[in-house]
Design a protein around this motif. Structure first.
Motif, PDB file in Angstrom:
ATOM      1  N   ARG A  15       0.828  -1.202   0.000  1.00 33.09           N
ATOM      2  CA  ARG A  15       0.000   0.000   0.000  1.00 33.09           C
ATOM      3  C   ARG A  15       0.864   1.255   0.000  1.00 33.09           C
ATOM      4  NH1 ARG A  15      -3.233   2.742  -2.162  1.00 33.09           N
ATOM      5  NH2 ARG A  15      -4.755   4.001  -1.049  1.00 33.09           N
ATOM      6  N   GLY A  16       1.958   1.219   0.758  1.00 34.84           N
ATOM      7  CA  GLY A  16       2.852   2.374   0.769  1.00 34.84           C
ATOM      8  C   GLY A  16       3.442   2.632  -0.604  1.00 34.84           C
ATOM      9  N   LYS A  17       3.913   1.554  -1.242  1.00 34.91           N
ATOM     10  CA  LYS A  17       4.506   1.707  -2.581  1.00 34.91           C
ATOM     11  C   LYS A  17       3.503   2.253  -3.583  1.00 34.91           C
ATOM     12  CE  LYS A  17       7.340  -2.417  -1.881  1.00 34.91           C
ATOM     13  NZ  LYS A  17       7.333  -3.863  -2.184  1.00 34.91           N
ATOM     14  N   SER A  18       2.240   1.824  -3.452  1.00 32.02           N
ATOM     15  CA  SER A  18       1.253   2.212  -4.466  1.00 32.02           C
ATOM     16  C   SER A  18       1.040   3.724  -4.482  1.00 32.02           C
ATOM     17  CB  SER A  18      -0.078   1.490  -4.225  1.00 32.02           C
ATOM     18  OG  SER A  18      -0.754   2.040  -3.111  1.00 32.02           O
ATOM     19  N   PHE A  19       1.371   4.392  -3.367  1.00 32.08           N
ATOM     20  CA  PHE A  19       1.207   5.848  -3.329  1.00 32.08           C
ATOM     21  C   PHE A  19       2.297   6.575  -4.116  1.00 32.08           C
ATOM     22  CE2 PHE A  19      -1.968   5.677   0.099  1.00 32.08           C
ATOM     23  CZ  PHE A  19      -2.765   6.748  -0.254  1.00 32.08           C
ATOM     24  N   LEU A  20       3.361   5.857  -4.522  1.00 35.08           N
ATOM     25  CA  LEU A  20       4.425   6.530  -5.280  1.00 35.08           C
ATOM     26  C   LEU A  20       3.906   7.042  -6.622  1.00 35.08           C
ATOM     27  CD1 LEU A  20       7.391   4.118  -4.470  1.00 35.08           C
ATOM     28  CD2 LEU A  20       7.049   6.468  -3.627  1.00 35.08           C
ATOM     29  N   ILE A  21       2.909   6.348  -7.174  1.00 35.85           N
ATOM     30  CA  ILE A  21       2.381   6.773  -8.483  1.00 35.85           C
ATOM     31  C   ILE A  21       1.689   8.137  -8.382  1.00 35.85           C
ATOM     32  CG2 ILE A  21       0.797   6.148 -10.360  1.00 35.85           C
ATOM     33  CD1 ILE A  21       1.353   3.159  -9.454  1.00 35.85           C
ATOM     34  N   PRO A  22       0.685   8.297  -7.483  1.00 40.59           N
ATOM     35  CA  PRO A  22       0.090   9.638  -7.382  1.00 40.59           C
ATOM     36  C   PRO A  22       1.070  10.685  -6.844  1.00 40.59           C
ATOM     37  CG  PRO A  22      -0.827   8.149  -5.716  1.00 40.59           C
ATOM     38  CD  PRO A  22      -0.049   7.301  -6.672  1.00 40.59           C
ATOM     39  N   THR A  31       6.510  15.228  -1.892  1.00 36.56           N
ATOM     40  CA  THR A  31       7.683  14.424  -2.215  1.00 36.56           C
ATOM     41  C   THR A  31       7.965  13.447  -1.080  1.00 36.56           C
ATOM     42  OG1 THR A  31       9.954  14.505  -3.027  1.00 36.56           O
ATOM     43  CG2 THR A  31       9.411  16.024  -1.256  1.00 36.56           C
ATOM     44  N   PRO A  32       8.188  12.163  -1.397  1.00 33.88           N
ATOM     45  CA  PRO A  32       8.488  11.197  -0.343  1.00 33.88           C
ATOM     46  C   PRO A  32       9.944  11.348   0.089  1.00 33.88           C
ATOM     47  CG  PRO A  32       8.460  10.096  -2.482  1.00 33.88           C
ATOM     48  CD  PRO A  32       8.134  11.544  -2.742  1.00 33.88           C
ATOM     49  N   VAL A  33      10.142  11.463   1.408  1.00 33.45           N
ATOM     50  CA  VAL A  33      11.510  11.670   1.898  1.00 33.45           C
ATOM     51  C   VAL A  33      11.970  10.553   2.822  1.00 33.45           C
ATOM     52  CG1 VAL A  33      11.405  14.184   1.689  1.00 33.45           C
ATOM     53  CG2 VAL A  33      10.719  13.087   3.853  1.00 33.45           C
ATOM     54  N   ALA A  34      11.026   9.775   3.375  1.00 39.81           N
ATOM     55  CA  ALA A  34      11.422   8.739   4.333  1.00 39.81           C
ATOM     56  C   ALA A  34      10.400   7.618   4.308  1.00 39.81           C
ATOM     57  CB  ALA A  34      11.515   9.322   5.745  1.00 39.81           C
ATOM     58  N   VAL A  35      10.858   6.449   4.749  1.00 33.25           N
ATOM     59  CA  VAL A  35       9.950   5.310   4.850  1.00 33.25           C
ATOM     60  C   VAL A  35      10.305   4.526   6.107  1.00 33.25           C
ATOM     61  CG1 VAL A  35      11.426   3.820   3.408  1.00 33.25           C
ATOM     62  CG2 VAL A  35       8.981   3.291   3.644  1.00 33.25           C
ATOM     63  N   PHE A  36       9.257   4.076   6.811  1.00 28.90           N
ATOM     64  CA  PHE A  36       9.465   3.165   7.934  1.00 28.90           C
ATOM     65  C   PHE A  36       8.827   1.835   7.598  1.00 28.90           C
ATOM     66  CE2 PHE A  36       6.826   1.210  11.281  1.00 28.90           C
ATOM     67  CZ  PHE A  36       7.827   0.528  11.958  1.00 28.90           C
ATOM     68  N   ASP A  37       9.580   0.758   7.874  1.00 26.43           N
ATOM     69  CA  ASP A  37       8.970  -0.571   7.847  1.00 26.43           C
ATOM     70  C   ASP A  37       9.796  -1.485   8.730  1.00 26.43           C
ATOM     71  OD1 ASP A  37       6.700  -1.851   5.792  1.00 26.43           O
ATOM     72  OD2 ASP A  37       7.996  -3.324   6.781  1.00 26.43           O
ATOM     73  N   PRO A  38       9.140  -2.349   9.515  1.00 26.95           N
ATOM     74  CA  PRO A  38       9.897  -3.257  10.379  1.00 26.95           C
ATOM     75  C   PRO A  38      10.561  -4.390   9.595  1.00 26.95           C
ATOM     76  CG  PRO A  38       7.544  -3.662  10.611  1.00 26.95           C
ATOM     77  CD  PRO A  38       7.690  -2.460   9.728  1.00 26.95           C
ATOM     78  N   SER A  39      10.197  -4.548   8.325  1.00 29.29           N
ATOM     79  CA  SER A  39      10.718  -5.673   7.548  1.00 29.29           C
ATOM     80  C   SER A  39      11.947  -5.252   6.744  1.00 29.29           C
ATOM     81  CB  SER A  39       9.630  -6.193   6.600  1.00 29.29           C
ATOM     82  OG  SER A  39      10.218  -6.884   5.512  1.00 29.29           O
ATOM     83  N   GLU A  48      16.762  -0.318  -3.223  1.00 27.34           N
ATOM     84  CA  GLU A  48      17.062  -0.583  -4.623  1.00 27.34           C
ATOM     85  C   GLU A  48      16.324   0.369  -5.561  1.00 27.34           C
ATOM     86  OE1 GLU A  48      16.597  -4.299  -7.816  1.00 27.34           O
ATOM     87  OE2 GLU A  48      16.423  -4.644  -5.661  1.00 27.34           O
ATOM     88  N   HIS A  49      14.998   0.568  -5.287  1.00 29.82           N
ATOM     89  CA  HIS A  49      14.178   1.320  -6.243  1.00 29.82           C
ATOM     90  C   HIS A  49      14.088   2.807  -5.947  1.00 29.82           C
ATOM     91  CE1 HIS A  49      12.797  -2.859  -6.829  1.00 29.82           C
ATOM     92  NE2 HIS A  49      12.612  -2.477  -8.084  1.00 29.82           N
ATOM     93  N   ARG A  50      14.138   3.160  -4.665  1.00 27.54           N
ATOM     94  CA  ARG A  50      14.029   4.583  -4.316  1.00 27.54           C
ATOM     95  C   ARG A  50      15.105   4.949  -3.298  1.00 27.54           C
ATOM     96  NH1 ARG A  50       9.534   7.587  -6.321  1.00 27.54           N
ATOM     97  NH2 ARG A  50      10.633   9.251  -5.235  1.00 27.54           N
ATOM     98  N   ARG A  55      15.524   5.373   4.800  1.00 28.15           N
ATOM     99  CA  ARG A  55      14.867   4.184   5.343  1.00 28.15           C
ATOM    100  C   ARG A  55      15.048   4.095   6.861  1.00 28.15           C
ATOM    101  NH1 ARG A  55      17.909   3.325   1.301  1.00 28.15           N
ATOM    102  NH2 ARG A  55      19.556   2.353   2.540  1.00 28.15           N
ATOM    103  N   PHE A  56      13.954   3.677   7.534  1.00 30.55           N
ATOM    104  CA  PHE A  56      13.991   3.507   8.986  1.00 30.55           C
ATOM    105  C   PHE A  56      13.354   2.172   9.367  1.00 30.55           C
ATOM    106  CE2 PHE A  56      14.110   8.050   8.289  1.00 30.55           C
ATOM    107  CZ  PHE A  56      15.071   8.492   9.203  1.00 30.55           C
ATOM    108  N   GLY A  57      14.025   1.430  10.248  1.00 32.51           N
ATOM    109  CA  GLY A  57      13.484   0.165  10.747  1.00 32.51           C
ATOM    110  C   GLY A  57      12.755   0.342  12.067  1.00 32.51           C
ATOM    111  N   ARG A  58      12.924   1.544  12.683  1.00 32.37           N
ATOM    112  CA  ARG A  58      12.176   1.863  13.909  1.00 32.37           C
ATOM    113  C   ARG A  58      11.389   3.142  13.661  1.00 32.37           C
ATOM    114  NH1 ARG A  58      14.736   3.479  18.393  1.00 32.37           N
ATOM    115  NH2 ARG A  58      12.966   2.900  19.719  1.00 32.37           N
ATOM    116  N   TYR A  59      10.101   3.110  14.025  1.00 26.25           N
ATOM    117  CA  TYR A  59       9.225   4.254  13.776  1.00 26.25           C
ATOM    118  C   TYR A  59       9.697   5.480  14.556  1.00 26.25           C
ATOM    119  CZ  TYR A  59       4.792   6.825  13.272  1.00 26.25           C
ATOM    120  OH  TYR A  59       3.835   7.760  12.986  1.00 26.25           O
ATOM    121  N   GLU A  60      10.138   5.254  15.810  1.00 27.72           N
ATOM    122  CA  GLU A  60      10.593   6.367  16.646  1.00 27.72           C
ATOM    123  C   GLU A  60      11.773   7.088  15.992  1.00 27.72           C
ATOM    124  OE1 GLU A  60       9.961   3.330  17.606  1.00 27.72           O
ATOM    125  OE2 GLU A  60       8.204   3.631  18.891  1.00 27.72           O
ATOM    126  N   ASP A  61      12.645   6.326  15.347  1.00 25.76           N
ATOM    127  CA  ASP A  61      13.796   6.945  14.678  1.00 25.76           C
ATOM    128  C   ASP A  61      13.342   7.839  13.526  1.00 25.76           C
ATOM    129  OD1 ASP A  61      15.456   5.655  16.409  1.00 25.76           O
ATOM    130  OD2 ASP A  61      15.931   4.003  15.028  1.00 25.76           O
TER     131      ASP A  61
END
Lengths: 391, 391
Positions: A15-22, A31-39, A48-50, A55-61
Motif C-alpha cells: 500500500r505504501g509503494k502504491s502511493f508513489l504513483i500519485p 515528495t516522499p523523503v522517508a519510509v518506515f517498515d519493520p521488515s 534498490e528502487h528509491r 529508510r527507517f526500521g524503527r518508527y521512533e527513529d
C-alpha cells in the motif's frame, strides 16, 4: 509555488509503494523523503528502487531523525491510531489510511491529539473521491436531492485469499477475523454517504445510533478446506469469530437510515462501490458491476419515472475537483482517489485549507468498528454513537 | 376431470376483478360463483359484467347461502384474517391475499382454525411464483447455491397516489400509515426468500428474531402538499406515523441474515422485485429495473468472477411449474403469479396436494407486520418470531 510537502511513508509494503504513483503525478506538491517498515525485505526494495527515500526500521527513529513534515500511515489497520498520535506528538501532520482507529479510546485520543497539537489530520478515504461519488456529492450540495431519507453503502469483496499466507498461517487480515465479530472495515461504505449527509457539519446531520448483525461464516471455512485441506483448523466454522457478511444500520439525528453491508468472504463477483441515495426529489443507485451504468432519477428532469445514466449530468454536476484534476488522477490508483486525497492533504498543510475528511469525520466513521462489535456483543441492540465534535 | 372448484370472491373491487383473467384461463379448474362486497357500486359492476356470479352485500350471507367450495379473499388487508377464520368455520377452503393477518393473535387464530377444520388454507403470495424467483428456488433445491448465508428482498413502489382519495380523505392504505410504524407489507419481499431458505420445512431453516428500523417521512408530506396544498394536515410530517422507508432484519436459526426493505413512499422509479441471494457456491442479484437482466454467478459454471444472465440457465433450471404453465400464465397478472397461485390452490383442494404456501408460511411471513411494530416500539431491538409450526 511553495516547496513540496515532505512526506514519510509509514508502512513501506504494497500500500505504501502504491502511493508513489500519485506522488509522482503531484511531484510539485508532495515528495516522499522517508519510509518506515519493520521488515528488512521491504526496506531492501526501497533501497534498490528509491534510494532517495531515507529508510527507517524503527518508527521512533523516523519521527526523530527524518526531515518529514508529515506522515502517510499505510500500515496494518490496528497500528493506525497509535502511529498517528505518536506522529502528532512529534510535530508531524498525519494522513492516515483507513480505518483511523479500532477502539473508542483510540478515537478520543486522536481527537485530543489533533486539538492539542493543532496539526493537520486527514483520513485517506479514497472512496469519497471517486468520480461518481463526488458528482452525487455536488448534486446533494446544490439541492438536487432535496431532503435525504435513506442510503446504502456496501463493500463486497472476496478477500479470502488475503486471510492466509501460503503456508496456512494467518495474515493480519485473517487474524482480525478471529478477534472481532462486527463491521471491521466500514469506511469505504460510510465515507461517501456521510459526506452526502453532511455528517458533523453545520446544518448537517449526525449519527446517533448504530446496530450490527452478522451472518454465520460458511464461505471462509469452505475456502480454507479447499486450499489447505479439511485438517486445517480454519476449515471449521468455529475457528472464525466474524461471519461472512455484516450489516450495519445507522440512524441519524434528522431521522434518516443508512444501511451498510461489508462482506469480505462470500464467493461472488466483487462490488466494492455499491451505493444508494434517496432524497425527496432525486434517487441514485450505483452499478451492480463495472460494465453497468450508475443510475439517477431527478424530479422534473428525468423523463417519466425511469432511471437514466448519472453521466448524463457530468457536464452540469462534475465535481470541481474532478474538473480540475480528473485527467491527472485517472490511472493513479483507486479510481483517481489516491491522487485527490494527497492533493487535498497537501493543500491543507501548505495552504491551511480545512482537510475535507478531518479527525472528527475519521473517528466518527471508524467508531463503527468498536460500536458494531459492542452492538453484536450486547445482542444486536442499537448503541449510541459518540458525539466526537461535541456539537 | 373433476368438476371445477367453485370460488367466492371476497372483495369485488379492483383486485377481485383482476382475478377473473387467470380464472378464465383456468376455467376447467376454477369457476367464480359468488362475490361479496359492501359497496353497491361494486356489486352493480358485477351485475352488469358477470351476472352469472351471485352477489352478496353481507359476508355472512355469502358464507351461508352461496354454493362456493372456497373463498378468495381480496379485501383490504386488515380484514383478511377475520374473514378467513369465518370462512373456515363455515366449511370453506381459503385462498387469502397478502398479508394473512396483522396481529400475532390473528396469526394464531388462523393456525388454530386450519388445524381444527382441516380445510385448505393458502396465501396468494404471487411474487413466489414469478419466473425468476421460481428458477432460483429450483436451483437452490438442486444444490446449486450450497449453504445459504445472506439474502435481500425489497419492495420499492411509490404508492403515494393510493394513500388519499381525490377529495383529500385517506384511503385504507393511507389510514394504515397513520396507525402503524413498522413493516406493514413484507410478504412480497420475504415470500420468495423464505422459500429459498426452506423456512418451516423439514431440514430447512426458521426465523428466530427480527428487528425493524424506519426512516422519517418526507416524501409523503411533500406529495400531499403538492397535490392538496400546505393547509392539508397530511402536508405535515407529524400527521403520519409510519416513515417513508422501512428496513427489517431477520436472523435465522442456521445463522443466515435476511434484509428486507419496504418503501411505498419515496420518489423514484419502482422496483418491486429486488432480491439478492448468497450461498457458498452461487450468488444471485436481481435487475434494478425491467430492462435489465437478473444476474447469477455459479462456482465452476460461470466463467471467471463475473455475472451472467439468469436466463442462461433457463433450459436447465426452469421450474417445472413454469415449464408446464408458463405460456398460459403470461399476461394473466403479476408476471403469471396469479394464475399459478390459483392453479396450486385448486390442486390442493381438488387433489389434496399440500398448498405450497400453507397457513404456517402465511402467518410466519405476515407476523413480520406486528413484530416489526413491536421492535420499533421497543426501541428497534430484536424480537422473537413465534414458532407457529411448533417445530
Amino acid at each position: 509555488m511553495d516547496a513540496p510537502l515532505r512526506l514519510a511513508i509509514v508502512g513501506g509494503g504494497g500500500r505504501g509503494k502504491s502511493f508513489l504513483i500519485p506522488m509522482d503525478a503531484l511531484r510539485d506538491k508532495v515528495t516522499p523523503v522517508a519510509v518506515f517498515d519493520p521488515s528488512e525485505i521491504v526496506l531492501e526494495w526501497w533501497k534498490e528502487h528509491r534510494p532517495d527515500v531515507r529508510r527507517f526500521g524503527r518508527y521512533e527513529d523516523l519521527l526523530e531523525h527524518s526531515n518529514a513534515d508529515a506522515v502517510l500511515i499505510t500500515s496494518p489497520l490496528i497500528h493506525h491510531a497509535p502511529q498517528a498520535v505518536q506522529a502528532l506528538n512529534a510535530g508531524k501532520h498525519v494522513l492516515s489510511e483507513v480505518v483511523a482507529g479500532v477502539t473508542i479510546e483510540q478515537c478520543w485520543e486522536l481527537v485530543e491529539a489533533v486539538e492539542r497539537t493543532k496539526l493537520v489530520y486527514m483520513l485517506a478515504e479514497n472512496y469519497c473521491y471517486m468520480r461518481s461519488n463526488m458528482m452525487v456529492l455536488n448534486m446533494v450540495q446544490q439541492g438536487v436531492f432535496g431532503e435525504l431519507t435513506y442510503a446504502e453503502g456496501a463493500y463486497i469483496h472476496d478477500c479470502r485469499a488475503l486471510m492466509l499466507n501460503s503456508d496456512g498461517t494467518l495474515t493480519w487480515r485473517g487474524a482480525l477475523r478471529r478477534m472481532f465479530k462486527g463491521n471491521i472495515y466500514p469506511t469505504h461504505s460510510i465515507g461517501p454517504v456521510a459526506q452526502w449527509f453532511s455528517i458533523n457539519r453545520p446544518d448537517g446531520d449526525r449519527f446517533v445510533r448504530t446496530t450490527t448483525f452478522v451472518t454465520k461464516t460458511a464461505a471462509l471455512p469452505l475456502y480454507v478446506k479447499e486450499r489447505f485441506g479439511a485438517e486445517h483448523p480454519g476449515a471449521k466454522p468455529e475457528f472464525w469469530v466474524n461471519g461472512d457478511s455484516v450489516t450495519t444500520i445507522i440512524e441519524t439525528e434528522k431521522g434518516a437510515l443508512i444501511v451498510l453491508r461489508v462482506d469480505a468472504n462470500s464467493a461472488r463477483p466483487h462490488n466494492m462501490t455499491h451505493y444508494v441515495l434517496q432524497g425527496t426529489t432525486a434517487a441514485y443507485i450505483s452499478a451492480r458491476h463495472g460494465d453497468e451504468e450508475n443510475l439517477i432519477w431527478i424530479k422534473g428532469r428525468t423523463p417519466g419515472y425511469s432511471w437514466e445514466s448519472l453521466m448524463n449530468y457530468a457536464d452540469e454536476y462534475e465535481h470541481p475537483k474532478w474538473r480540475k484534476l480528473g485527467e491527472l488522477a485517472k490511472g493513479t490508483g483507486h479510481g483517481g482517489g489516491d491522487l485527490l486525497v494527497l492533493n487535498d492533504f497537501a493543500d491543507a498543510v501548505l495552504q491551511g485549507t480545512p482537510p475535507p475528511i478531518d479527525v472528527y469525520d475519521a473517528v466518527t466513521w471508524s467508531s463503527l468498528v468498536p460500536l458494531s462489535i459492542e452492538s453484536v456483543n450486547r445482542g444486536n441492540i442499537p448503541v449510541d454513537v459518540p458525539n466526537f465534535k461535541r456539537l
